[in-house]
Design an enzyme around this catalytic site. Structure first.
Site, mmCIF file in Angstrom:
data_model
loop_
_atom_site.group_PDB
_atom_site.id
_atom_site.type_symbol
_atom_site.label_atom_id
_atom_site.label_comp_id
_atom_site.label_asym_id
_atom_site.label_seq_id
_atom_site.Cartn_x
_atom_site.Cartn_y
_atom_site.Cartn_z
ATOM 1 N N CYS A 122 -21.450 14.609 -0.449
ATOM 2 C CA CYS A 122 -20.755 14.657 0.850
ATOM 3 C C CYS A 122 -21.745 14.793 2.008
ATOM 4 O O CYS A 122 -21.596 14.119 3.031
ATOM 5 C CB CYS A 122 -19.739 15.789 0.857
ATOM 6 S SG CYS A 122 -20.399 17.375 0.325
HETATM 7 N N1 NAP Z 1 -15.452 19.101 -3.366
HETATM 8 C C1 NAP Z 1 -16.165 18.220 -2.682
HETATM 9 O O1 NAP Z 1 -16.115 18.165 -1.437
HETATM 10 C C2 NAP Z 1 -17.055 17.239 -3.417
HETATM 11 C C3 NAP Z 1 -17.582 16.172 -2.685
HETATM 12 C C4 NAP Z 1 -18.400 15.251 -3.339
HETATM 13 C C5 NAP Z 1 -18.687 15.428 -4.686
HETATM 14 N N2 NAP Z 1 -18.174 16.488 -5.362
HETATM 15 C C6 NAP Z 1 -18.495 16.623 -6.794
HETATM 16 O O2 NAP Z 1 -17.346 16.227 -7.545
HETATM 17 C C7 NAP Z 1 -17.309 16.970 -8.773
HETATM 18 C C8 NAP Z 1 -15.941 17.669 -8.851
HETATM 19 O O3 NAP Z 1 -15.849 18.551 -7.756
HETATM 20 P P1 NAP Z 1 -14.502 19.256 -7.355
HETATM 21 O O4 NAP Z 1 -14.729 19.844 -6.031
HETATM 22 O O5 NAP Z 1 -13.378 18.323 -7.576
HETATM 23 O O6 NAP Z 1 -14.473 20.421 -8.454
HETATM 24 P P2 NAP Z 1 -13.245 21.303 -8.962
HETATM 25 O O7 NAP Z 1 -12.182 21.352 -7.940
HETATM 26 O O8 NAP Z 1 -13.839 22.585 -9.431
HETATM 27 O O9 NAP Z 1 -12.695 20.498 -10.231
HETATM 28 C C9 NAP Z 1 -13.478 20.352 -11.398
HETATM 29 C C10 NAP Z 1 -12.714 19.510 -12.418
HETATM 30 O O10 NAP Z 1 -13.506 19.408 -13.593
HETATM 31 C C11 NAP Z 1 -12.840 20.070 -14.673
HETATM 32 N N3 NAP Z 1 -13.814 20.978 -15.272
HETATM 33 C C12 NAP Z 1 -14.255 22.128 -14.794
HETATM 34 N N4 NAP Z 1 -15.199 22.684 -15.571
HETATM 35 C C13 NAP Z 1 -15.330 21.863 -16.571
HETATM 36 C C14 NAP Z 1 -16.159 21.879 -17.696
HETATM 37 N N5 NAP Z 1 -17.028 22.839 -17.932
HETATM 38 N N6 NAP Z 1 -16.032 20.886 -18.520
HETATM 39 C C15 NAP Z 1 -15.177 19.895 -18.276
HETATM 40 N N7 NAP Z 1 -14.369 19.835 -17.228
HETATM 41 C C16 NAP Z 1 -14.462 20.807 -16.365
HETATM 42 C C17 NAP Z 1 -11.736 20.881 -14.111
HETATM 43 O O11 NAP Z 1 -10.684 20.928 -15.068
HETATM 44 P P3 NAP Z 1 -9.767 22.256 -15.254
HETATM 45 O O12 NAP Z 1 -9.499 22.754 -13.881
HETATM 46 O O13 NAP Z 1 -8.572 21.680 -15.930
HETATM 47 O O14 NAP Z 1 -10.563 23.188 -16.094
HETATM 48 C C18 NAP Z 1 -11.383 20.107 -12.844
HETATM 49 O O15 NAP Z 1 -10.508 19.057 -13.148
HETATM 50 C C19 NAP Z 1 -18.469 17.983 -8.704
HETATM 51 O O16 NAP Z 1 -19.541 17.492 -9.446
HETATM 52 C C20 NAP Z 1 -18.804 18.042 -7.219
HETATM 53 O O17 NAP Z 1 -20.130 18.369 -6.955
HETATM 54 C C21 NAP Z 1 -17.344 17.385 -4.760
#
Ligand code: NAP
Length: 358
Positions: free
Chosen positions: A162
């Site tokens: 981001c």
């Molecule tokens: N948030 C942002 O603004 C943003 C922007 C760009 C990129 N990203 C990247 O996108 C990715 C996801 O971010 P997010 O913000 O969506 O995170 P999040 O809200 O914490 O969601 C994480 C997802 O991954 C699953 N998960 C969590 N721990 C896991 C594990 N150990 N093994 C397998 N699955 C797991 C979770 O499933 P459950 O909840 O069912 O356990 C959930 O569906 C990250 O790598 C982050 O750096 C995020």
């Protein structure tokens, strides 16, 4: 496998089956929300870890009223054969899961940082040895406006972070034109709390974040080498960046302010014109006229990058400010923009260019 949801009556010339691994997460939920409006994408798999077995609408209440709101999230291991898999998983987990999907023939768009850097960078910046280093060499950096040609034929797209998105979109044309010096770039970033995902930590509670502006991970944030790497990839010029991100009490939005030494006769007009020329015709880059300020609020829920460039003549400093919605252009929206390029859809399909305001 049949589609979980399609809009009746929407004609599409070609269709792709897509799955979201991590559909229970913040970016995963945003992907699902946007994909529901995509006339060519059949959403056939919604994968989760701990939330598997819960319904999509239970995990994401804003999606409950939709036809797939009652659909149960599946365990990540149950992913079927897919044309395109979006990985919205934590760092490290994407790298672990991507090879099997890629070997099965799926095209993968990874929203984590697992394929954005050379493999040797991962122990220092991400804290793990890369488990799929041969794939990092084949990955294409998914900043759509700068790498469209490579994205078109890519099997693996490393969707940008981001913070790097507005920084690299804003600086690449200026570096290329010799209007800023590459030697010592300073980047200040601000992000709302959705940038931290759904997992609650002490730093992201309401009581800790309300009325607080707090820097974090100085000087080791993993987007530092990504900014340097992506600028080098897009311009052929090596840069060195110091990057300090701050958590601010907002939900969505990333604002980046970049400071560099002005060069090559740069003035505010010259920088603004260089950006406007570089992005003429781009539906999702908005170069602001003199006097207008980039604003995270104005880009909220849109796939737009707002850019604003100024030269501080007194100090010879070029200041380039960028704003994105971290969940749209900074994550899910850009991932869908890349899907559109890869699958031959109009690049703007299912992507809003208009934000919600106030
Ligand atoms: N948030 C942002 O603004 C943003 C922007 C760009 C990129 N990203 C990247 O996108 C990715 C996801 O971010 P997010 O913000 O969506 O995170 P999040 O809200 O914490 O969601 C994480 C997802 O991954 C699953 N998960 C969590 N721990 C896991 C594990 N150990 N093994 C397998 N699955 C797991 C979770 O499933 P459950 O909840 O069912 O356990 C959930 O569906 C990250 O790598 C982050 O750096 C995020």
């Amino acid at each position: 496998m049949h589609a979980l949801h399609k809009y009746a009556g929407m004609a599409a010339t070609s269709r792709v089956s897509v799955g979201v691994l991590g559909a229970s997460g913040t970016t995963g939920g945003e992907l699902v929300r946007l994909l529901l409006d995509h006339p060519g994408a059949d959403l056939v798999f919604l994968g989760a870890r701990e939330s598997a077995g819960r319904s999509l609408g239970d995990v994401h209440p804003h999606l409950a009223a939709w036809p797939l709101g009652g659909v149960e999230l599946s365990p990540l291991d149950d992913a079927p054969s897919l044309d395109v898999a979006f990985l919205s998983l934590p760092h490290g987990e994407s790298a672990r899961r991507a090879p099997e999907l890629l070997d099965s023939g799926a095209r993968v768009i990874d929203l984590a940082g697992d394929f954005r850097l050379p493999p040797q960078a991962y122990p220092h910046w991400y804290g793990f040895d890369h488990p799929a280093s041969s794939w990092t060499e084949k990955a294409v950096y998914g900043l759509t406006e700068l790498f469209r040609e490579q994205i078109l034929g890519a099997q693996l797209v490393a969707n940008p972070g981001c913070f790097p998105t507005p920084v690299v979109v804003g600086l690449a044309p200026l570096l290329r034109e010799g209007l800023i010096e590459p030697g010592r770039l300073v980047v200040d970033g601000k992000t709302g709390l959705s940038g931290a995902g759904r997992t609650l930590t002490e730093a992201t509670t309401y009581t800790s974040s309300e009325e607080s502006v707090r820097p974090y991970r100085v000087p080791l944030h993993q987007h530092t080498p990504e900014i340097e790497h992506a600028l080098a990839l897009s311009t052929g010029i090596e840069v060195r960046a110091s990057f300090v991100p701050h958590l601010v009490p907002a939900v969505r939005g990333v604002l980046t302010t970049c400071y560099a030494e002005a060069a090559g006769g740069a003035t505010t007009d010259v920088l603004t014109n260089a950006l406007a020329d570089a992005y003429a015709g781009e539906p999702f880059v908005r170069v602001l006229p003199l006097g207008a300020m980039a604003d995270t609020k104005r880009v909220r829920a849109s796939n737009v990058v707002e850019l604003q460039a100024t030269v501080d003549e007194r100090t010879g400093t070029a200041i380039v400010i960028g704003a994105v919605d971290n969940l749209v252009k900074g994550a899910a929206g850009q991932a869908i923009q890349n899907l559109n390029v890869m699958a031959g859809f109009d690049e703007t399909t299912a992507l809003p260019a208009m934000g919600v305001y106030p």
